[in-house]
Design an enzyme around this catalytic site. Structure first.
Site, PDB file in Angstrom:
ATOM      1  CE  LYS A 173      -3.316   2.977   0.517  1.00 47.60           C
ATOM      2  NZ  LYS A 173      -4.257   3.558  -0.588  1.00 47.60           N
ATOM      3  CE  LYS A 241      -2.135   8.231   7.019  1.00 52.26           C
ATOM      4  NZ  LYS A 241      -3.112   6.967   6.797  1.00 52.26           N
TER       5      LYS A 241
HETATM    6  P1  NAD Z   1     -11.607   9.846   7.466  1.00 56.51           P
HETATM    7  O1  NAD Z   1     -11.070  10.924   8.293  1.00 56.51           O
HETATM    8  O2  NAD Z   1     -12.616  10.323   6.463  1.00 56.51           O
HETATM    9  O3  NAD Z   1     -12.243   8.676   8.332  1.00 56.51           O
HETATM   10  C1  NAD Z   1     -11.620   8.356   9.606  1.00 56.51           C
HETATM   11  C2  NAD Z   1     -12.905   8.123  10.599  1.00 56.51           C
HETATM   12  O4  NAD Z   1     -12.111   7.414  11.789  1.00 56.51           O
HETATM   13  C3  NAD Z   1     -13.763   9.320  10.747  1.00 56.51           C
HETATM   14  O5  NAD Z   1     -15.051   9.100  10.666  1.00 56.51           O
HETATM   15  C4  NAD Z   1     -13.134   9.549  12.434  1.00 56.51           C
HETATM   16  O6  NAD Z   1     -14.288  10.141  13.052  1.00 56.51           O
HETATM   17  C5  NAD Z   1     -12.852   8.248  12.975  1.00 56.51           C
HETATM   18  N1  NAD Z   1     -12.010   8.152  13.966  1.00 56.51           N
HETATM   19  C6  NAD Z   1     -11.097   8.835  14.325  1.00 56.51           C
HETATM   20  N2  NAD Z   1     -10.631   8.526  15.624  1.00 56.51           N
HETATM   21  C7  NAD Z   1     -11.482   7.594  15.925  1.00 56.51           C
HETATM   22  C8  NAD Z   1     -11.548   6.795  17.376  1.00 56.51           C
HETATM   23  N3  NAD Z   1     -10.479   7.107  18.108  1.00 56.51           N
HETATM   24  N4  NAD Z   1     -12.597   5.840  17.581  1.00 56.51           N
HETATM   25  C9  NAD Z   1     -13.479   5.735  16.519  1.00 56.51           C
HETATM   26  N5  NAD Z   1     -13.280   6.323  15.306  1.00 56.51           N
HETATM   27  C10 NAD Z   1     -12.479   7.260  15.000  1.00 56.51           C
HETATM   28  O7  NAD Z   1     -10.448   9.168   6.770  1.00 56.51           O
HETATM   29  P2  NAD Z   1     -10.751   8.167   5.127  1.00 56.51           P
HETATM   30  O8  NAD Z   1     -10.317   9.076   4.046  1.00 56.51           O
HETATM   31  O9  NAD Z   1     -11.986   7.372   5.474  1.00 56.51           O
HETATM   32  O10 NAD Z   1      -9.352   7.117   5.655  1.00 56.51           O
HETATM   33  C11 NAD Z   1      -9.290   6.265   6.443  1.00 56.51           C
HETATM   34  C12 NAD Z   1      -8.047   5.510   6.334  1.00 56.51           C
HETATM   35  O11 NAD Z   1      -8.220   4.936   4.798  1.00 56.51           O
HETATM   36  C13 NAD Z   1      -6.617   6.267   6.365  1.00 56.51           C
HETATM   37  O12 NAD Z   1      -5.781   5.375   7.216  1.00 56.51           O
HETATM   38  C14 NAD Z   1      -6.489   6.360   4.900  1.00 56.51           C
HETATM   39  O13 NAD Z   1      -5.005   6.673   4.760  1.00 56.51           O
HETATM   40  C15 NAD Z   1      -6.884   5.266   4.193  1.00 56.51           C
HETATM   41  N6  NAD Z   1      -7.461   5.530   2.660  1.00 56.51           N
HETATM   42  C16 NAD Z   1      -8.078   6.520   2.208  1.00 56.51           C
HETATM   43  C17 NAD Z   1      -8.437   6.592   1.099  1.00 56.51           C
HETATM   44  C18 NAD Z   1      -9.345   7.663   0.593  1.00 56.51           C
HETATM   45  O14 NAD Z   1      -9.278   8.142  -0.784  1.00 56.51           O
HETATM   46  N7  NAD Z   1      -9.749   8.422   1.479  1.00 56.51           N
HETATM   47  C19 NAD Z   1      -7.978   5.586   0.091  1.00 56.51           C
HETATM   48  C20 NAD Z   1      -7.423   4.664   0.496  1.00 56.51           C
HETATM   49  C21 NAD Z   1      -7.183   4.483   1.864  1.00 56.51           C
END
Ligand code: NAD
Length: 289
Positions: A173, A241
């Site tokens: 990844k 990050k």
């Molecule tokens: P996001 O910030 O939209 O979602 C993260 C969620 O985690 C939020 O809803 C937040 O409220 C929740 N959260 C944070 N701390 C928490 C806790 N202590 N307990 C419970 N919930 C908690 O981020 P995202 O874009 O959905 O990304 C999530 C992961 O996926 C990241 O690691 C990111 O790097 C990865 N990712 C994102 C994408 C993208 O296109 N957005 C694609 C692939 C991978």
């Protein structure tokens, strides 16, 4: 199968919705109650806390911002017990978040002490891929290990890559994002140059899209870039990050990373200018005239 899902943000919510639509029962948890509202409407139950989610689910998926949060959710933090406080021996946790292989291995060892298996399963394909259930899922386990959980993971992705060893999902990844985020940065530079030369962004996308400068990133982002619509998507701060983790991985391996380091510096500048919660293509705001 009863599935737990923690972290229902931009990626987590559509992935969880697709698992529900595939017919699995689901308990969800997010620190923002509004993040689970739509899933509750689709039939999910909201857990009061992490141990009660773990008590009801034999497999739990995490989609969280970074390794510090993943660790707090699994192990707990002062005054807030984590998943392991409610999990049973034999339970499995798939971490879909983008984190380092080192943090996965550390956490998996802690989970294993309680009889729980934690496996890295980061995803790629952006929010549109999460909605369409066409993600690539990079899994730090073997094909045989995966078999019982395939019905759940198949509900989020069309390309499951069982890579055999714990942490290898994280490594792939980060290699993917090393390439994708660096090429997005150079695409943003080219668009900003075209702006200055009076060439419409749509024309750039049409021509590059049929030429050797075309890419997955260009196809996914072209409409938003042409409309100057930089709403996330995938936050600038998450791109920052991911590139940091990829650069640390390169440094530990003794590999050069000149180009990616410069891209990381640009995402950092965008974040410092207040663009951290724009889509990562919002880097263009920094560069456009
Ligand atoms: P996001 O910030 O939209 O979602 C993260 C969620 O985690 C939020 O809803 C937040 O409220 C929740 N959260 C944070 N701390 C928490 C806790 N202590 N307990 C419970 N919930 C908690 O981020 P995202 O874009 O959905 O990304 C999530 C992961 O996926 C990241 O690691 C990111 O790097 C990865 N990712 C994102 C994408 C993208 O296109 N957005 C694609 C692939 C991978």
């Amino acid at each position: 199968m009863h599935v737990g899902f923690v972290g229902t943000g931009n990626m987590g919510a559509p992935m969880a919705a697709n698992i529900l639509k595939a017919g699995h029962a689901m308990t969800v948890y997010d620190q923002r109650p509004e993040a689970t509202a739509e899933l509750e409407r689709l039939g999910a139950t909201r857990a009061a806390d992490l141990p009660s989610l773990a008590r009801g689910a034999r497999v739990t998926l995490l989609s969280l911002p970074d390794e510090r949060v993943v660790e707090a959710v699994v192990l707990g933090s002062p005054g807030a017990p984590g998943l392991l406080a409610g999990a049973q021996r034999g339970d499995v946790i798939f971490d879909l978040s983008t984190v380092s292989a080192e943090s996965t291995r550390r956490l998996a060892a802690r989970a294993a002490a309680g009889g729980v298996r934690l496996i890295d399963a980061p995803v790629s394909g952006s929010v549109s891929g999460a909605r369409a259930a066409t993600l690539a899922v990079m899994i730090g386990a073997s094909q045989e290990d995966l078999a019982p959980w395939k019905p759940v993971l198949s509900a989020i992705g069309t390309h499951l890559f069982p890579l055999g060893a714990l942490g290898h999902g994280n490594i792939l990844k980060l290699l993917n994002n090393y390439v994708a985020l660096t090429s997005q940065a150079v695409l943003c530079e080219a668009m900003a140059l075209a702006d200055r030369l009076g060439i419409p962004r749509d024309t750039v996308a049409d021509v590059l899209g049929r030429s050797s400068g075309g890419s997955f990133i260009l196809e996914r982002k072209r409409a938003a870039l042409a409309a100057r619509d930089y709403r996330a998507g995938f936050f600038v701060d998450l791109a920052l990050k991911d590139l940091r983790l990829a650069l640390e991985m390169a440094e530990r391996a003794g590999a050069g990373s000149t180009v990616a380091r410069e891209a990381w510096r640009l995402y950092g500048e965008a974040s410092r200018k207040g663009f951290g919660t724009l889509d990562s293509s919002g880097l263009l705001k920094l560069l456009e005239p």
